[in-house]
Design a protein around this motif. Structure first.
Motif, mmCIF file in Angstrom:
data_model
loop_
_atom_site.group_PDB
_atom_site.id
_atom_site.type_symbol
_atom_site.label_atom_id
_atom_site.label_comp_id
_atom_site.label_asym_id
_atom_site.label_seq_id
_atom_site.Cartn_x
_atom_site.Cartn_y
_atom_site.Cartn_z
ATOM 1 N N LEU A 625 -2.793 28.188 -31.111
ATOM 2 C CA LEU A 625 -3.994 28.621 -32.526
ATOM 3 C C LEU A 625 -3.928 28.569 -33.863
ATOM 4 N N ASN A 626 -3.331 27.549 -34.363
ATOM 5 C CA ASN A 626 -3.589 26.830 -35.870
ATOM 6 C C ASN A 626 -4.742 25.537 -35.600
ATOM 7 N N ALA A 627 -4.535 25.251 -33.682
ATOM 8 C CA ALA A 627 -5.646 23.854 -33.515
ATOM 9 C C ALA A 627 -6.636 24.909 -33.356
ATOM 10 N N THR A 628 -7.188 26.130 -33.152
ATOM 11 C CA THR A 628 -7.994 27.193 -33.512
ATOM 12 C C THR A 628 -8.405 27.666 -34.774
ATOM 13 N N ALA A 629 -8.104 27.447 -35.545
ATOM 14 C CA ALA A 629 -7.685 28.269 -36.712
ATOM 15 C C ALA A 629 -8.700 27.192 -37.761
ATOM 16 N N ALA A 630 -8.285 25.551 -37.384
ATOM 17 C CA ALA A 630 -8.065 24.434 -38.026
ATOM 18 C C ALA A 630 -10.144 24.392 -37.774
ATOM 19 N N LEU A 631 -10.131 24.399 -36.585
ATOM 20 C CA LEU A 631 -11.574 23.456 -36.270
ATOM 21 C C LEU A 631 -12.381 24.879 -36.193
ATOM 22 N N ALA A 632 -12.856 26.093 -36.479
ATOM 23 C CA ALA A 632 -12.703 27.183 -36.486
ATOM 24 C C ALA A 632 -13.439 27.175 -37.905
ATOM 25 N N GLU A 633 -12.701 26.775 -38.880
ATOM 26 C CA GLU A 633 -12.923 27.076 -40.244
ATOM 27 C C GLU A 633 -13.255 25.792 -40.527
ATOM 28 N N ARG A 634 -13.162 24.345 -40.179
ATOM 29 C CA ARG A 634 -13.717 23.424 -40.306
ATOM 30 C C ARG A 634 -15.496 23.579 -39.756
ATOM 31 N N HIS A 635 -15.585 24.052 -38.169
ATOM 32 C CA HIS A 635 -16.955 23.328 -38.318
ATOM 33 C C HIS A 635 -17.744 25.881 -38.705
ATOM 34 N N GLN A 636 -16.600 26.762 -39.570
ATOM 35 C CA GLN A 636 -17.670 27.532 -39.711
ATOM 36 C C GLN A 636 -18.111 28.547 -38.515
ATOM 37 N N HIS A 637 -17.483 28.540 -37.716
ATOM 38 C CA HIS A 637 -16.721 29.913 -36.852
ATOM 39 C C HIS A 637 -16.710 31.123 -37.473
#
Length: 988
Positions: A625-637
């Motif tokens: 979940l932390n990996a998802t949060a980081a990717l989503a924040e970085r790529h504005q999903h």
């Protein structure tokens, strides 16, 4: 009758002027000092009409430095970086000769008129986030090259997210960049907006202009009347009826003037008749009455400006209005003299306040609005630089679907390339819902839409309706109907209509296999997910295997397509309770950084994290979940970011970190996304239950069921039926607990997925035992044990131990024999094993409840000293955790044994410390919420909120709400809101 009139001298009417700024000297001094002493970010916050724009205009006049002034217009879909781009255009006619590097070539798409003056465009980047960041760096380089010392952003609550991202970037480099000043209305900030993070950072100077008092009101009115005095009675009347809002005061005075209701008597201005004259109920009425007194040319210009919005060149307004430039200039002069418009330094004109613009716009008839929008669009088409988002808006309102569609698609492409998928989603949604496209074009647009950026389920459900109508239409070919059906089923899965989606999907699969194998695999993987239907697990496994065979038969799937399948396969296996899912997750490819692969990786990690929570493997869940949060924040999903924020908040609840869920939940109660609101309500119910407020807990959980997408046993600890069952058992109503979990239990039995029953099995066993159905309780426990035997699922192992302990407590002889001390000691040992199993996950709250049960068994068996020691420990740990209601129950048990562990848990005295409720109120106050908004979030009345605010102000000796917010953050009482996971706030 006045003295002047009785003497035969007509009362002199005032010669109205634009009011000077009054009552703001202290505010201006604070702004000046903040910019000189703490160069960073200065925020001017306040409601519409309070005078924020006038204050900033005066600040700019005083300082006389090169300033970039960006005004965010109230567009429904903000144009990406539009305010900054327009401001740069207004400041610089050319960029040739500026010391720009090759990076500035990235600015060509946003400044096409300067293409021959900018460096060559750099190579495109595959990652949308990287492209967005490069564009922002290039824009900052241009701002630096122009020598901008001060950047002012007005009405930042209307800005797009990319503009706010630019401001965050500039804020981080404040020592090298321009100083920042922005104004905004806290009540109009979209949930989840980056603006909340921006204004909550440390070192931000916040200013809130206050309403005018009676003296200030008198000064403002006097400045409109040539400086002559105003009667105290008149000033107090205006202040009381306008709440001291400067815009409302000014508009009321102008209306009084137009009605000839102002007279000068004995050297002071006053109204004709205090008893009879009513101030208009709204600024709208005042504005409309004033505009009705203007000439035709002025009225035409006001109407065109209201349609165009923002600051505009007179020639453009004249063209939109359909009048000659001579007539336009005459009309503009009349409106400027009347105080409705103002003129900027570049000669552009606009309404002095957006409320006046909206009043004029909404007073126009539908046909007149449509005509003006068409003229405005055609005029803007002839501009050297086409603002395609504006053109889309005008042709939408003009009822021209072809041009609306063409410009909206261009604007969506620009938004996506600029890293603003949410705006792109809104533009395309408008086209589809508004009927601008028909037939096969509907499916084409839906396929292009960034669904992950949708601000909630509501827009997706609108798309479902559009697609259903399209698929049922008679003008589609076979291939087009298959595509429409596939897109429809895909969206129905997104919004949780699983049963109906499965029916549509199965109908579409044969055609998809023949025509579109990639889509067929996606369809099969959706059918493989065992959610929302009562079909057995074997049905879903068959679809999963069929999808795998089709992937193997592909001539060459793209890396993105293959990654999507592998991610979904691993998560699906885990949700099906198949241990092979762990090996599949370990074998996932580590490479792949294209935008599509990044999205698949983020989405896949989110699904794996949810599946790991179902198994009780919380370390794995948090990692994914932390990996998802980081990717989503970085790529504005954005939607994915918010959804995974809900999962992390619930994981924090399970693992004992309750502060984060409380903060996240309070914010998400206001979210537009129904799933987020439902999760926030469920968390609020869990916390209320732990605090001992069971009525509120039940109310919140039932509200969660009503609000959000239905959750069930596949959601594990987020199944609301399990929470309702726990509350019913605590209230001594076992039949109600069984009724709450009946549907979930039947679903588990039908599908054969016993892992899903880990949360409800102990509750059903307990309820059956309390209902006198011991044999059925034993059969229930045996079915669960058999179904989960051999699974490395920590949550199932802990649930098995707990059910064994519950059965042991009633005695080995389930036919009604006496329970012996030996049975109780054995049960205590099993409860202790269950507690240790829960603690190992970790789930400290469940572990403490199991240990409390063990202590109860030992107490009943005569092991008083050991039981008391255990209860003391449990009491202290429950208090530390925040489970004050449960701690109070343990305190009473100890008191029955003559052991005192402190005063009753519940309403302690807090001295100069904030109470828990005051902390909640102050934290939301720091977020910029009004009392009404805080009341809605916390379920209180606004009067109660005000009581908590005043109590907190007294404890911190704060003279104002702003001072309280600053003191609370600086003292560490509450964290800045930017440190808390955000809900969507999406919105727009």
């Amino acid at each position: 009758m006045s003295t002047a009139e009785s003497a035969g001298v007509p009362a002199r009417r005032p010669d109205l002027a634009v009011p000077r700024m009054v009552g703001r000297d202290r505010d201006l001094s604070l702004l000046d000092r903040a910019l000189d002493e703490r160069p960073g970010l200065v925020v001017v916050a306040g409601e519409a009409g309070i005078g924020k724009t006038r204050l900033l205009q005066e600040l700019l006049r005083r300082r006389g430095e090169t300033a970039l002034v960006a005004v965010c217009p109230p567009f429904r879909e903000p144009y990406t970086l539009g305010p900054i781009v327009d401001a740069v255009r207004g400041l610089a006619g050319r960029v040739a000769g500026l010391p720009l590097t090759g990076l500035a070539g990235a600015l060509r798409p946003v400044f096409p008129e300067w293409a021959d003056q900018l460096p060559p465009a750099p190579d495109p980047l595959p990652d949308a986030a990287a492209a967005r960041h490069r564009l922002l760096h290039a824009l900052v380089e241009l701002i630096d090259a122009l020598g901008v010392g001060l950047l002012v952003v007005e009405d930042a609550h209307w800005s797009d997210e990319t503009t706010l991202e630019l401001l965050l970037f500039l804020r981080a480099r404040w020592e090298r960049g321009p100083r920042l000043v922005l104004s905004y209305r806290p009540e109009d900030v979209r949930p989840g907006s980056l603006l909340r993070r921006l204004v909550a950072q440390a070192g931000v100077t916040r200013l809130e202009p206050r309403p005018l008092d009676t003296a200030g009101t008198a000064d403002l009115v006097s400045s409109m009347l040539g400086g002559e005095p105003v009667s105290v009675e008149f000033a107090e009347f205006l202040r009381a009826h306008t709440d001291g809002l400067p815009l409302a005061v000014e508009e009321s005075v102008r209306l009084l003037y137009d009605r000839a209701d102002l007279v000068c008597e004995d050297g002071a201005w006053l109204r004709r008749d205090v008893a009879e004259l009513d101030v208009p109920p709204s600024i709208r009425d005042a504005v409309l009455e004033r505009t009705s007194r203007l000439g035709p040319a002025a009225g035409a210009m006001l109407a065109a400006l209201a349609v165009l919005e923002g600051q505009r060149a007179p020639a453009l307004v004249a063209e939109a209005a359909g009048v000659s430039l001579h007539e336009a200039e005459s009309g503009l002069v009349e409106a400027l003299v009347g105080g409705l418009l103002h003129e900027d330094r570049g000669g552009r004109v606009g309404f002095r306040h957006v409320l006046a613009a909206r009043s004029v716009y909404h007073a126009l008839g539908a046909m007149e609005r449509s005509r003006l929008h068409r003229r405005a669009g055609e005029a803007l088409e002839r501009e050297p630089v086409r603002a395609v988002a504006e053109l889309a808006r005008h042709f939408r309102e003009a009822g021209d679907p072809d041009r609306w569609s063409a410009y909206a698609e261009q604007a969506a492409d620009h938004a996506i390339s600029s890293g603003d998928p949410r705006t792109a989603f809104g533009l395309l949604l408008d086209l589809l819902v508004g009927g601008a496209v028909r037939g096969a074009a509907v499916s084409r647009l839906v396929r292009r839409m960034p669904l992950y950026a949708a601000p909630g389920d509501g827009p997706l459900r609108e798309l479902v309706t559009v697609l259903r109508e399209t698929a049922a239409g008679g003008e589609l070919t076979r291939e087009e109907r298959t595509e429409a059906t596939w897109q429809l089923a895909r969206l129905m899965f997104h919004v949780g209509d699983m049963e109906a989606a499965s029916v549509e999907m199965e109908q579409a699969v044969p055609e998809l296999v023949r025509d579109r194998p990639v889509a067929a695999v996606h369809a099969m993987m959706m059918l493989a997910r065992p959610l929302g239907t009562a079909r057995p697990a074997a049905h879903h496994r068959a679809w999963l295997e069929q999808a795998g065979r089709l992937v193997e038969a592909w001539p060459g799937p793209s890396p993105e397509e293959r990654l999507s399948f592998l991610m979904d396969r691993a998560a699906t296996l885990l949700v099906l309770g198949d241990p092979a899912g762990w090996a599949a997750a370990c074998d996932l490819p580590a490479e792949g950084e294209t935008p599509g692969e990044v999205l698949q990786r983020a989405r896949g990690f989110a699904n794996l994290g949810e599946a790991a929570m179902l198994w009780g493997r919380y370390g794995d869940a948090r990692r994914w979940l932390n990996a998802t949060a980081a990717l989503a924040e970085r790529h504005q999903h954005l939607r994915l970011r918010d959804l995974v924020g809900a999962s992390l908040a619930h994981l924090d609840w399970l693992t004992g970190g309750w502060t984060g869920p409380m903060e996240w939940g309070a914010l998400a109660l206001d979210a537009e996304e129904p799933v987020l609101r439902a999760d926030a309500l469920l968390l609020a119910g869990l916390l209320a239950a732990a605090r001992g407020d069971h009525p509120q807990a039940q109310e919140r959980v039932r509200a969660a069921i009503a609000v959000g997408r239905p959750r069930g046993p596949a959601d594990g600890s987020r199944d609301p039926s399990a929470v309702l069952a726990r509350l019913a058992i605590a209230a001594g109503r076992p039949g109600e607990a069984l009724a709450a979990t009946d549907a979930a239990w039947r679903l588990v039995e039908a599908k054969g997925l016993w892992l899903w029953a880990a949360e409800i099995t102990p509750l059903r066993v307990r309820a059956l035992l309390e209902d006198g159905r011991a044999e059925e309780a034993a059969r229930t426990a045996e079915a669960f044990t058999a179904g989960t035997r051999g699974l490395d699922a920590p949550v199932a192992a802990a649930a098995r131990r707990l059910t064994a302990a519950l059965l042991a407590r009633v005695g080995a002889d389930l036919t009604g024999g006496e329970v012996t001390a030996g049975d109780l000691i054995a049960a205590a040992g099993l409860f202790e094993e269950a507690g240790a199993a829960w603690a190992a996950l970790p789930r400290p709250y469940d572990a403490l409840l199991a240990r409390e049960e063990a202590a109860g068994c030992r107490l009943a068996a005569g092991e008083r000293d050991r039981a008391v020691d255990m209860l003391r420990e449990v009491f202290g740990e429950l208090i530390a955790l925040g489970a004050t209601g449960d701690a109070d129950r343990v305190r009473r048990a100890l008191a029955d044994e003559g052991v005192r562990v402190g005063a009753r848990v519940g309403r302690p005295g807090y001295g100069d410390r904030f109470s828990p409720r005051e902390l909640e109120v102050v934290r939301l106050l720091v977020e910029g919420r009004t009392s009404a908004q805080i009341a809605r979030v916390l379920g209180l009345s606004p009067r109660t909120v005000e009581k908590h605010v005043h109590s907190a102000m007294r404890k911190r000796e704060a003279p104002s709400r702003t001072a309280l917010a600053v003191a609370a953050v600086e003292s560490g009482d509450v964290p800045p809101p930017g440190n808390v996971p955000r809900p969507p706030m999406t919105t727009g």
